[in-house]
Scaffold this motif. Structure first.
Motif, PDB file in Angstrom:
ATOM      1  N   ARG A 398       0.820  -1.199   0.000  1.00  0.00           N
ATOM      2  CA  ARG A 398       0.000   0.000   0.000  1.00  0.00           C
ATOM      3  C   ARG A 398       0.862   1.260   0.000  1.00  0.00           C
ATOM      4  O   ARG A 398       0.632   2.239  -0.763  1.00  0.00           O
ATOM      5  N   LEU A 399       1.844   1.245   0.898  1.00  0.00           N
ATOM      6  CA  LEU A 399       2.735   2.400   0.947  1.00  0.00           C
ATOM      7  C   LEU A 399       3.482   2.573  -0.371  1.00  0.00           C
ATOM      8  O   LEU A 399       3.685   3.696  -0.851  1.00  0.00           O
ATOM      9  N   ASP A 400       3.913   1.452  -0.931  1.00  0.00           N
ATOM     10  CA  ASP A 400       4.642   1.547  -2.192  1.00  0.00           C
ATOM     11  C   ASP A 400       3.729   2.082  -3.288  1.00  0.00           C
ATOM     12  O   ASP A 400       4.149   2.906  -4.123  1.00  0.00           O
ATOM     13  N   GLU A 401       2.513   1.649  -3.337  1.00  0.00           N
ATOM     14  CA  GLU A 401       1.584   2.117  -4.349  1.00  0.00           C
ATOM     15  C   GLU A 401       1.290   3.596  -4.136  1.00  0.00           C
ATOM     16  O   GLU A 401       1.132   4.354  -5.102  1.00  0.00           O
ATOM     17  N   ARG A 402       1.222   4.026  -2.880  1.00  0.00           N
ATOM     18  CA  ARG A 402       0.895   5.432  -2.603  1.00  0.00           C
ATOM     19  C   ARG A 402       2.062   6.358  -2.908  1.00  0.00           C
ATOM     20  O   ARG A 402       1.881   7.559  -3.057  1.00  0.00           O
ATOM     21  N   THR A 403       3.207   5.783  -3.006  1.00  0.00           N
ATOM     22  CA  THR A 403       4.328   6.633  -3.420  1.00  0.00           C
ATOM     23  C   THR A 403       4.239   7.006  -4.882  1.00  0.00           C
ATOM     24  O   THR A 403       4.950   7.915  -5.358  1.00  0.00           O
ATOM     25  N   ARG A 404       3.391   6.383  -5.575  1.00  0.00           N
ATOM     26  CA  ARG A 404       3.255   6.663  -6.990  1.00  0.00           C
ATOM     27  C   ARG A 404       2.142   7.689  -7.255  1.00  0.00           C
ATOM     28  O   ARG A 404       1.777   7.960  -8.411  1.00  0.00           O
ATOM     29  N   ARG A 405       1.642   8.283  -6.195  1.00  0.00           N
ATOM     30  CA  ARG A 405       0.631   9.333  -6.412  1.00  0.00           C
ATOM     31  C   ARG A 405       1.308  10.561  -7.030  1.00  0.00           C
ATOM     32  O   ARG A 405       2.445  10.878  -6.638  1.00  0.00           O
ATOM     33  N   PRO A 406       0.582  11.219  -7.887  1.00  0.00           N
ATOM     34  CA  PRO A 406       1.221  12.371  -8.558  1.00  0.00           C
ATOM     35  C   PRO A 406       1.126  13.650  -7.706  1.00  0.00           C
ATOM     36  O   PRO A 406       0.169  13.843  -6.978  1.00  0.00           O
ATOM     37  N   ASN A 407       2.168  14.407  -7.776  1.00  0.00           N
ATOM     38  CA  ASN A 407       2.256  15.770  -7.279  1.00  0.00           C
ATOM     39  C   ASN A 407       1.691  15.929  -5.872  1.00  0.00           C
ATOM     40  O   ASN A 407       2.157  15.288  -4.939  1.00  0.00           O
ATOM     41  N   VAL A 408       0.687  16.775  -5.857  1.00  0.00           N
ATOM     42  CA  VAL A 408       0.139  17.128  -4.576  1.00  0.00           C
ATOM     43  C   VAL A 408      -0.644  15.999  -3.933  1.00  0.00           C
ATOM     44  O   VAL A 408      -0.941  16.018  -2.738  1.00  0.00           O
ATOM     45  N   GLU A 409      -0.851  14.996  -4.677  1.00  0.00           N
ATOM     46  CA  GLU A 409      -1.588  13.861  -4.102  1.00  0.00           C
ATOM     47  C   GLU A 409      -0.758  13.103  -3.091  1.00  0.00           C
ATOM     48  O   GLU A 409      -1.268  12.297  -2.325  1.00  0.00           O
ATOM     49  N   LEU A 410       0.560  13.370  -3.193  1.00  0.00           N
ATOM     50  CA  LEU A 410       1.417  12.752  -2.195  1.00  0.00           C
ATOM     51  C   LEU A 410       1.190  13.454  -0.872  1.00  0.00           C
ATOM     52  O   LEU A 410       2.021  14.211  -0.362  1.00  0.00           O
ATOM     53  N   CYS A 411       0.064  13.218  -0.330  1.00  0.00           N
ATOM     54  CA  CYS A 411      -0.349  13.903   0.901  1.00  0.00           C
ATOM     55  C   CYS A 411      -0.091  12.956   2.093  1.00  0.00           C
ATOM     56  O   CYS A 411      -0.308  11.736   2.033  1.00  0.00           O
ATOM     57  N   ARG A 412       0.460  13.587   3.154  1.00  0.00           N
ATOM     58  CA  ARG A 412       0.693  12.812   4.387  1.00  0.00           C
ATOM     59  C   ARG A 412      -0.588  12.821   5.172  1.00  0.00           C
ATOM     60  O   ARG A 412      -0.747  13.511   6.156  1.00  0.00           O
ATOM     61  N   ASP A 413      -1.457  12.041   4.717  1.00  0.00           N
ATOM     62  CA  ASP A 413      -2.744  12.008   5.339  1.00  0.00           C
ATOM     63  C   ASP A 413      -2.794  10.970   6.456  1.00  0.00           C
ATOM     64  O   ASP A 413      -1.796  10.326   6.780  1.00  0.00           O
ATOM     65  N   ALA A 414      -3.907  10.825   7.005  1.00  0.00           N
ATOM     66  CA  ALA A 414      -4.085   9.855   8.115  1.00  0.00           C
ATOM     67  C   ALA A 414      -3.845   8.437   7.647  1.00  0.00           C
ATOM     68  O   ALA A 414      -3.272   7.588   8.372  1.00  0.00           O
ATOM     69  N   ALA A 415      -4.242   8.145   6.421  1.00  0.00           N
ATOM     70  CA  ALA A 415      -4.023   6.786   5.892  1.00  0.00           C
ATOM     71  C   ALA A 415      -2.538   6.495   5.770  1.00  0.00           C
ATOM     72  O   ALA A 415      -2.064   5.382   6.105  1.00  0.00           O
TER      73      ALA A 415
END
Length: 494
Positions: A398-415
């Motif tokens: 999950r973390l690896d997949e979330r590292t592939r979010r573009p730009n501002v989507e790389l948000c340090r959110d609660a998830a």
């Protein structure tokens, strides 16, 4: 049949001339009797009285002397008186001479008869004295022989009593000798058993090869048995020597008794001999033969010494029997007490080994159960680790997949924060699980090693228990050991 000592009838080929009217002179008869030999047994066949009688009667009488001082002349010396009377009548003596001659003859006849009567009285007295003395002498000899026979009978009875007592004592000592030999032979079994027990216990393994109380008691038992054997052997040698002394004393008694029996037979035969007995003969010169070798004092002392020697031997033998009996009882009791101590030590040791074996078996069972449980836990931990690794894979993916979010989507959110926390928590859990797995595996190895130790100790205990219970106690219970010796002792006492 003609009896000796009585006048016999004379026998002549020609008729006997008539006896003279005048008796023969006394001096002539006295001369004939003076040269006569005394009575002797060899002259039984010589009748002397008729011969002397007729020889004296055949002599021509002589006139007695005219006076007592005139000796007279023999008949051949008398001068014949020739008378010159017619018709051939010759007168030789006067009438007074004839009377005097008769008186003289009467007087001499009376004197001769008186002397003969006195001689007969003396002879009767002498014969009576001879008979009385012979009877008295023979009576004293018979009395002495009777006393001698009584003395021999007394000593014979004493010898018989002592000989019977010696035979009984010798038989009792011989029985004691057999008991000693059996007891000495029976000690060989317990001695070998104790040695075999020590040798068998040398086959113990590991920690069980210890110098325990059983081994100490076995060594003590061997020493005691060896000491008892030495004392029994010494006592047996003493008993054998005493048996030889008893046999020597018995032989002396038997020899003396045989001599007494022979002497009693001979003296009894002599005591019963009489003047009318058969088998009595003349033994010339036997009174000059002295074949004696002892006197009454030495004779009695000899038998008394034999009896005293036998009594001393009997007393020593009885004392030796008592000491031997005490030795048998003492050695048997000593060996039995040590035998019981060894058995008690074996029993105690067997109980200890059995308890240790039971405890080992309990611990081994618990260890095996613990090993099973640890192995189960290890499996559970391994499965948990695998499950956590899958969960970690999900979180990391999950973390690896979330590292592939573009730009501002790389948000340090609660998830994102929770995924990071989850990964960290899973990693920590995995570390803990791996530590638990390693600890469990180490514990499993320790349990396996403990199991091996317990199993080896159980084998050692089984081996020790088999040696002590089966081999050693099996020999000590099946072999009679000192119980047989005690049986011999009790049999001897009864």
């Amino acid at each position: 049949m003609e009896l000796y000592g009585y006048p016999l009838k004379a026998k002549f080929n020609q008729p006997r001339p008539p006896p003279p009217k005048v008796l023969p002179a006394t001096s002539t008869m006295a001369a004939n009797y003076k040269n006569r030999i005394p009575y002797h047994p060899e002259s039984f066949s010589m009748p002397w009285m008729p011969n002397s009688y007729y020889k004296a009667a055949a002599l021509n009488p002589t006139l007695s002397p005219l006076t007592e001082s005139f000796p007279g002349l023999p008949p051949t010396k008398i001068v014949p008186l020739i008378s010159e009377r017619p018709n051939g009548v010759f007168t030789r003596h006067t009438l007074d001479d004839w009377h005097r001659s008769n008186l003289t003859n009467y007087k001499e006849s009376e004197t001769t008869r008186h002397n003969a009567e006195r001689l007969r009285a003396d002879l009767n007295r002498t014969i009576k004295d001879v008979y009385q003395q012979a009877k008295r002498t023979q009576g004293e000899s018979t009395k002495n022989l009777g006393e001698r026979v009584n003395d021999i009978e007394y000593w014979k009875s004493e010898l018989c009593i002592e000989l019977d007592a010696m035979i009984r004592e010798t038989n009792s000592l011989a029985d004691m000798q057999k008991r000693l030999e059996r007891a000495l032979a029976d000690t060989e079994g317990p001695f070998q058993v104790a040695h075999k027990c020590l040798l068998n216990r040398e086959k113990r393994m590991g920690i069980d090869l210890v110098n325990d109380d059983v081994e100490k008691q076995l060594i003590t038992e061997i020493k005691i048995i060896r000491s008892c054997r030495e004392r029994l052997q010494q006592c047996l040698d003493t008993v054998n020597s005493q048996l030889m002394c008893n046999k020597e004393a018995r032989q002396e008694l038997e020899k003396d008794l045989a001599d007494k029996q022979m002497g009693h037979h001979i003296d009894s035969k002599c005591y019963q001999l009489k003047n009318t007995s058969r088998g009595i003969h003349f033994f010339k010169g036997v009174e000059r033969i002295d074949a004696t070798v002892s006197v009454p004092e030495t004779w009695a002392r000899f038998t008394d010494n034999n009896i005293f020697r036998s009594q001393s031997a009997r007393a020593t033998s009885a004392k030796l029997r008592a000491s031997t009996e005490s030795l048998l009882m003492g050695t048997a009791d000593e060996m039995w007490r040590q035998f019981s101590k060894v058995n008690d030590a074996f029993t105690s040791r067997i109980t200890e080994i059995a308890n240790a074996k039971s405890k080992i078996q309990t611990h081994l069972a618990k260890t095996r159960q613990e090993i099973f449980q640890i192995e189960t836990k290890i499996q559970v931990i391994q499965k948990t680790i695998k499950d956590k690794e899958v969960q970690l894979k999900v979180a990391q993916t999950r973390l690896d997949e979330r590292t592939r979010r573009p730009n501002v989507e790389l948000c340090r959110d609660a998830a994102q924060i929770r995924l990071v926390q989850e990964v960290n928590e899973i990693n920590e859990t995995l570390r803990n699980l791996h530590q638990c797995l390693r600890a469990s595996e180490d514990m499993l190895q320790m349990l396996v090693r403990s199991k091996g130790v317990l199993e080896h100790d159980l084998v050692v205990k089984n081996n020790s228990l088999f040696i002590d219970q089966e081999r050693c106690m099996g020999m000590r219970k099946s072999y009679p050991s000192t119980v047989q010796i005690l049986g011999y002792v009790s049999a001897g006492l009864t």
